[in-house]
Design a protein around this motif. Sequence first.
Motif, short mmCIF file in Angstrom:
data_model
loop_
_atom_site.label_atom_id
_atom_site.label_comp_id
_atom_site.label_asym_id
_atom_site.label_seq_id
_atom_site.Cartn_x
_atom_site.Cartn_y
_atom_site.Cartn_z
N ASP A 254 -14.82 -4.92 8.05
CA ASP A 254 -14.22 -6.11 8.67
C ASP A 254 -12.75 -6.26 8.30
OD1 ASP A 254 -14.66 -6.69 5.99
OD2 ASP A 254 -15.36 -8.73 6.36
N ARG A 255 -12.10 -5.18 7.89
CA ARG A 255 -10.71 -5.28 7.45
C ARG A 255 -9.75 -5.39 8.63
NH1 ARG A 255 -12.25 -0.02 6.54
NH2 ARG A 255 -10.97 1.62 7.42
N HIS A 256 -8.58 -5.96 8.35
CA HIS A 256 -7.53 -6.12 9.35
C HIS A 256 -6.28 -5.34 8.96
CE1 HIS A 256 -9.87 -9.18 11.35
NE2 HIS A 256 -10.13 -9.68 10.15
N MET A 257 -6.30 -4.73 7.78
CA MET A 257 -5.19 -3.92 7.29
C MET A 257 -5.74 -2.55 6.92
SD MET A 257 -3.47 -6.62 4.62
CE MET A 257 -4.95 -6.72 3.63
N GLU A 258 -4.86 -1.56 6.88
CA GLU A 258 -5.24 -0.22 6.45
C GLU A 258 -4.43 0.11 5.20
OE1 GLU A 258 -7.68 1.51 7.62
OE2 GLU A 258 -8.05 0.24 9.35
N PRO A 259 -5.03 -0.01 4.01
CA PRO A 259 -4.31 0.33 2.78
C PRO A 259 -4.52 1.81 2.43
CG PRO A 259 -6.34 -0.81 2.24
CD PRO A 259 -6.28 -0.72 3.74
N ILE B 180 3.29 7.03 -2.61
CA ILE B 180 3.48 5.63 -2.21
C ILE B 180 2.13 4.95 -2.01
CG2 ILE B 180 5.69 6.10 -1.06
CD1 ILE B 180 4.19 5.90 1.65
N TYR B 181 2.18 3.63 -2.09
CA TYR B 181 1.07 2.80 -1.64
C TYR B 181 1.57 2.16 -0.35
CZ TYR B 181 -1.33 3.34 -6.07
OH TYR B 181 -1.99 3.87 -7.15
N ALA B 182 0.76 2.23 0.69
CA ALA B 182 1.17 1.68 1.99
C ALA B 182 0.05 0.83 2.56
CB ALA B 182 1.50 2.81 2.96
N VAL B 183 0.42 -0.29 3.15
CA VAL B 183 -0.52 -1.14 3.84
C VAL B 183 0.01 -1.26 5.27
CG1 VAL B 183 -1.61 -3.41 3.99
CG2 VAL B 183 -1.09 -2.41 1.75
N ILE B 184 -0.83 -0.88 6.22
CA ILE B 184 -0.45 -0.92 7.63
C ILE B 184 -1.33 -1.93 8.33
CG2 ILE B 184 -0.18 0.46 9.72
CD1 ILE B 184 -0.09 2.95 7.88
N TYR B 185 -0.68 -2.81 9.09
CA TYR B 185 -1.40 -3.81 9.86
C TYR B 185 -1.22 -3.52 11.34
CZ TYR B 185 -2.25 -8.12 12.39
OH TYR B 185 -2.70 -9.03 13.30
N PHE B 186 -2.33 -3.38 12.04
CA PHE B 186 -2.33 -3.18 13.49
C PHE B 186 -2.98 -4.39 14.12
CE2 PHE B 186 -2.79 1.11 11.68
CZ PHE B 186 -1.70 1.72 12.24
N PRO B 187 -2.25 -5.17 14.93
CA PRO B 187 -2.88 -6.33 15.57
C PRO B 187 -3.98 -5.88 16.53
CG PRO B 187 -0.68 -5.99 16.43
CD PRO B 187 -0.86 -4.99 15.34
N GLU B 188 -4.99 -6.70 16.65
CA GLU B 188 -6.11 -6.38 17.56
C GLU B 188 -5.70 -6.48 18.99
OE1 GLU B 188 -9.23 -5.30 16.63
OE2 GLU B 188 -8.46 -5.26 14.61
#
Length: 186
Positions: free
Chosen positions: A105-110, A178-186
């Motif tokens: 159910d995540r909304h971000m991709e870490p 690196i640590y990266a968090v990517i957010y893709f809107p639905e």
Amino acid sequence: MSTVGKRIKSYREKQNLTIEDLASRTALSYEFIKAVEEDDQYPSLRPLVKLARALGVRLGTFMDDQVSCDPLIVKLAEREEELTTHMAGEEPGMIFHSLGKSKTDRHMEPFFIEMLPESGKDTTLSSHEGEEFIVVHSGRVRLIYGQEESILEPGDSVYYNSVVPHNIGAADGGKAEIYAVIYFPE
């Protein structure tokens, strides 16, 4: 564990789509999609984002193995390579370790990303909807964002709208993490 390419093929087949159908929906070539499905190799996350959108799933769906409950804890010793991007000449460029795998159910991709020296040779810009947040863990990282170029060092971070053409890679011919968090809107 199933590979990312096999999962993409499975979602395509569940929707009764041919590779040609998917190529038409994504503007990616038939040969490229076939190589992704069969050889599990990618030049960057950008085509995976296109494939996910065309199939109506989150990018992380291609990496999920099982459903987890909250909180999702990923121990360093249990971190696994999820996918490796390949640069021209088949050299590995980046190794992605999903830190959100199985949280359906995540909304971000870490991710924890190992940026190999080869990644710094590619300066192709890409863009997609959403946002990215990156923290440099080790090494030096080159960021091209629109017309600007910056060098980031350990502890530095950057947060940007990913609709602006951008590229990130290891700087100075070295390796970076690196640590990266990517957010893709639905």
